[in-house]
Design an enzyme around this catalytic site. Sequence first.
Site, PDB file in Angstrom:
ATOM      1  CE1 TYR A  37      37.840  48.819  32.037  1.00 46.93           C
ATOM      2  CE2 TYR A  37      35.980  49.320  33.478  1.00 46.93           C
ATOM      3  CZ  TYR A  37      36.602  48.486  32.564  1.00 46.93           C
ATOM      4  OH  TYR A  37      35.971  47.332  32.164  1.00 46.93           O
ATOM      5  CD  GLU A 113      23.812  44.201  49.076  1.00 48.04           C
ATOM      6  OE1 GLU A 113      22.854  43.895  49.805  1.00 48.04           O
ATOM      7  OE2 GLU A 113      24.260  43.467  48.186  1.00 48.04           O
ATOM      8  CE  LYS A 115      30.549  48.013  42.303  1.00 50.07           C
ATOM      9  NZ  LYS A 115      31.916  47.545  42.192  1.00 50.07           N
ATOM     10  CG  ASP A 117      37.747  47.311  45.317  1.00 48.22           C
ATOM     11  OD1 ASP A 117      37.451  46.719  44.251  1.00 48.22           O
ATOM     12  OD2 ASP A 117      38.606  48.206  45.378  1.00 48.22           O
ATOM     13  CE1 TYR A 224      27.416  40.114  44.678  1.00 51.54           C
ATOM     14  CE2 TYR A 224      29.083  40.700  46.299  1.00 51.54           C
ATOM     15  CZ  TYR A 224      28.736  40.390  45.002  1.00 51.54           C
ATOM     16  OH  TYR A 224      29.686  40.357  44.036  1.00 51.54           O
ATOM     17  CE  LYS A 312      33.114  52.453  41.057  1.00 51.57           C
ATOM     18  NZ  LYS A 312      33.478  51.423  40.121  1.00 51.57           N
ATOM     19  CB  CYS A 415      72.229  48.828  51.912  1.00 51.20           C
ATOM     20  SG  CYS A 415      71.082  49.108  53.271  1.00 51.20           S
ATOM     21  CB  CYS A 418      74.176  48.868  56.625  1.00 49.24           C
ATOM     22  SG  CYS A 418      74.019  47.651  55.313  1.00 49.24           S
ATOM     23  CB  CYS A 433      70.434  45.635  52.146  1.00 51.86           C
ATOM     24  SG  CYS A 433      71.767  45.580  53.348  1.00 51.86           S
ATOM     25  CB  CYS A 439      71.502  46.038  57.261  1.00 50.93           C
ATOM     26  SG  CYS A 439      70.490  47.378  56.671  1.00 50.93           S
TER      27      CYS A 439
HETATM   28  S1  IVH Z   1      25.237  42.606  43.051  1.00 49.88           S
HETATM   29  C1  IVH Z   1      23.466  41.250  39.066  1.00 49.88           C
HETATM   30  N1  IVH Z   1      26.218  43.436  45.331  1.00 49.88           N
HETATM   31  O1  IVH Z   1      30.504  44.729  41.906  1.00 49.88           O
HETATM   32  C2  IVH Z   1      24.018  41.921  40.276  1.00 49.88           C
HETATM   33  N2  IVH Z   1      27.680  43.251  43.480  1.00 49.88           N
HETATM   34  O2  IVH Z   1      30.607  46.395  39.523  1.00 49.88           O
HETATM   35  C3  IVH Z   1      25.215  41.234  40.785  1.00 49.88           C
HETATM   36  N3  IVH Z   1      30.006  43.777  44.001  1.00 49.88           N
HETATM   37  O3  IVH Z   1      30.251  42.142  39.573  1.00 49.88           O
HETATM   38  C4  IVH Z   1      26.045  42.092  41.605  1.00 49.88           C
HETATM   39  N4  IVH Z   1      29.691  44.232  46.128  1.00 49.88           N
HETATM   40  O4  IVH Z   1      31.578  41.731  41.728  1.00 49.88           O
HETATM   41  C5  IVH Z   1      26.472  43.160  44.046  1.00 49.88           C
HETATM   42  N5  IVH Z   1      26.958  44.087  47.415  1.00 49.88           N
HETATM   43  C6  IVH Z   1      27.209  43.820  46.154  1.00 49.88           C
HETATM   44  C7  IVH Z   1      28.489  43.909  45.602  1.00 49.88           C
HETATM   45  C8  IVH Z   1      28.696  43.625  44.255  1.00 49.88           C
HETATM   46  C9  IVH Z   1      30.581  44.137  45.160  1.00 49.88           C
HETATM   47  C10 IVH Z   1      30.732  43.636  42.744  1.00 49.88           C
HETATM   48  C11 IVH Z   1      30.386  42.415  41.936  1.00 49.88           C
HETATM   49  C12 IVH Z   1      29.890  42.957  40.632  1.00 49.88           C
HETATM   50  C13 IVH Z   1      30.568  44.277  40.577  1.00 49.88           C
HETATM   51  C14 IVH Z   1      29.874  45.235  39.648  1.00 49.88           C
END
Ligand code: IVH
Length: 736
Positions: A37, A113, A115, A117, A224, A312, A415, A418, A433, A439
């Site tokens: 992606y 900080e 990121k 998920d 954040y 990343k 199954c 069993c 099952c 079982c």
């Molecule tokens: S700052 C304009 N801080 O990552 C800046 N984003 O790939 C706003 N995300 O859309 C984002 N942790 O959903 C920021 N510590 C963090 C984050 C964070 C996760 C996400 C957020 C953003 C996406 C971008």
Amino acid sequence: MTLDDARNEHTTLLSQISRWDRLYHTDDAPEVEDAVYDAARRRLLALEAEFPELVSSPTVGAALTSGFRTVQHRIPMISLENAFSDEDVADFLERTRKFLALPESMSVVVGAEPKIDGLSVSLLYEDGVFVRGATRGDGSQGEDITANLLTISAVPRHLPPPFPSILEVRGEVYMRKEDFLALNRVQEEAGGKTFANPRNAAAGSLRQLDAKITATRPLSLFIYALGDVSETIAETHHDILERLKNWGFPVNSLSRSCTGIEEILSYYRSIGEMRSGLPYDIDGVVYKIDRCDWQQRLGARSRSPRWAIAHKFPAEEARTLLKAIRISVGRTGILTPWAELEPVNVGGVLVSRATLHNEDDISRKDLRAGDTVVIRRAGDVIPQVVRPVPENPRGAEAFSMRQALTPEGGDHPVCPACGSHAERLDSEAGWRCSGGLVCPAQMVERLIHFAGRSAFDIEGLGEKNIVFLRHIGRLNTPADIFRLQAVEEAISLDNKAVWAAKGKTKLPRDISLDMLSVHQGRLGILPLTAFAGWQERSVEKLFEAIAARRTIAMERFILALGIPQAGEGTAKRLSRYYGAIGKWWDAMSQAATGTDEDRARALGELTEIEDIGPSVAGAILAFFAEAHNRSVVADLLDLVTVEEARKAATTSPISGKTVVFTGELVTITRAEAKATAEALGAKVSGSVSANTDFVVAGAKAGSKLTRAKELGRTILTEEEWGTLIAGVKGQRPLTS
Ligand code: IVH
């Protein structure tokens, strides 16, 4: 490259990306790896940089699903540019310096900080009160998920003063890894959809149209950043985070201020090392220029700010041989395919098996035994098979659950644990099952349910003791519970004799399970009191608790069988309808052993019962179709006494009617009113519709009463209702 070529490629990329976006954001079912992606996105940006004519294309983003109100973001919720290498990060710092024309001597402080998920959300506070929450959506418009966000305890409802009159904060809703695993267990148990990873689980949970469902999901939050604010609240990102913390927002504790590339990269590495041990998934680190005035000056490009970048983590992926697709039986009978792999190191962990989720997922990816496949440790939790590697020779045969479950020479799927029939579930892409009571893979779970609160309710027979008793071979079917005491007595006598013959008087005690094999050979079978944690008194108490439940209400007995889809309501209705366990047993075993016509008749009879549809009826018949299950039920019926059920008075003016209670009741509680109405054969509903027969309105009744009047429904005062049911109660209930 000509403009035409570029345009063609650009169009293809756009449609590809928007498909992936839709699958990822809207359907919560990502189709390609992040790396693929990201590469497509980068290529798109590169084309646009080279051919600016192409930029006027619509922004790629998640399409909105219908159902939620649309929210216009006051400030667009843009994404972040990604950095994949140390050079990309150095480049970001360099560009920033250049853009701001900073002298060499001036250092750039960066807030770093994790990121998270999860899913980005916006929370709006007006005069310190949480008034609206929204998803990111396509960045300019999101969905109003206020009700859902209110179910998350980490979302502050009010802020302690002082606060700006308008304060919009942004952050990430996510699910902790252990909460995700627990949720999947619960989902599997209930025969519901399981999620591929915590992010999908968070997305699926947050974007429920019914906030009551969201409320049952363990969601967490980190804030954040700021969105729209009516006044400046701080001069730096660091101070913004401090203020957010003081207002009670959850702020990630791993945030640090870093100066210079070395510090930044060492932060990145240390977070990378912590990654797998963190309680939540992260997919990188975000760097933000600390000074707000610089952020202002840097501004944003169309889809990402110039003052921040996401560094990343490399996807933890590897290639290996998919040796076989095997099927395991979960504790609730769900049959799940998994991949047996040639062991391979993925991001420091040796992986030899991976989840395959379900059959649809396997066909979508077209995975076959013999393929070379890409493995990824998704969010560090469960290894997944991403896709086959097409350049390598493909495995010969497409996978099918039906085929994999059908033994050679057999004519139906069974199954693997069993041998009971395996059935395809209509609702999900799953198999189950049907040998619930026999079982071995399901036995612990079945016994827990059987002895649990809403079924036999045997005190002292919880998971721990069930696991133990099963381990020492005393519990193999539910009926064994009622044989425990007799078996124990026989064993004790036996042991005493053995012991006496050896000239010893004292039986062994405090044996731990690890020592079992050592003792068992010498002693024959040990009495319970020989084991650690089992005193005479505790054994006696358990037997008393079991004896107290030898007589049981019919609905509890039915519920205890753990027939898929047959919960408390169904058990109640079945017991009311048949009245006596013998009648139900006869009808069900006849359907199971008789002709097709018998079966059809039984199906007809079951579906006649209120609220039992063809799916539940089918599950009940499938349960009895299994000879093992019938013999367990028969065995149980020899050991326990099932009380006759009182049938609801079918002639009463209430039976079969739908009643809605609203407003404040004075003489009885809402729960009691509901129970009484149900006991008299009425159905109690929470909302007024054309199907409502009676609306019982107490004091301060509001919209439901209004609606009842609009629809011309019969409205009763609490007193009138009391008189009505007193009349009904006076009639003798029918018994079978
Ligand atoms: S700052 C304009 N801080 O990552 C800046 N984003 O790939 C706003 N995300 O859309 C984002 N942790 O959903 C920021 N510590 C963090 C984050 C964070 C996760 C996400 C957020 C953003 C996406 C971008």
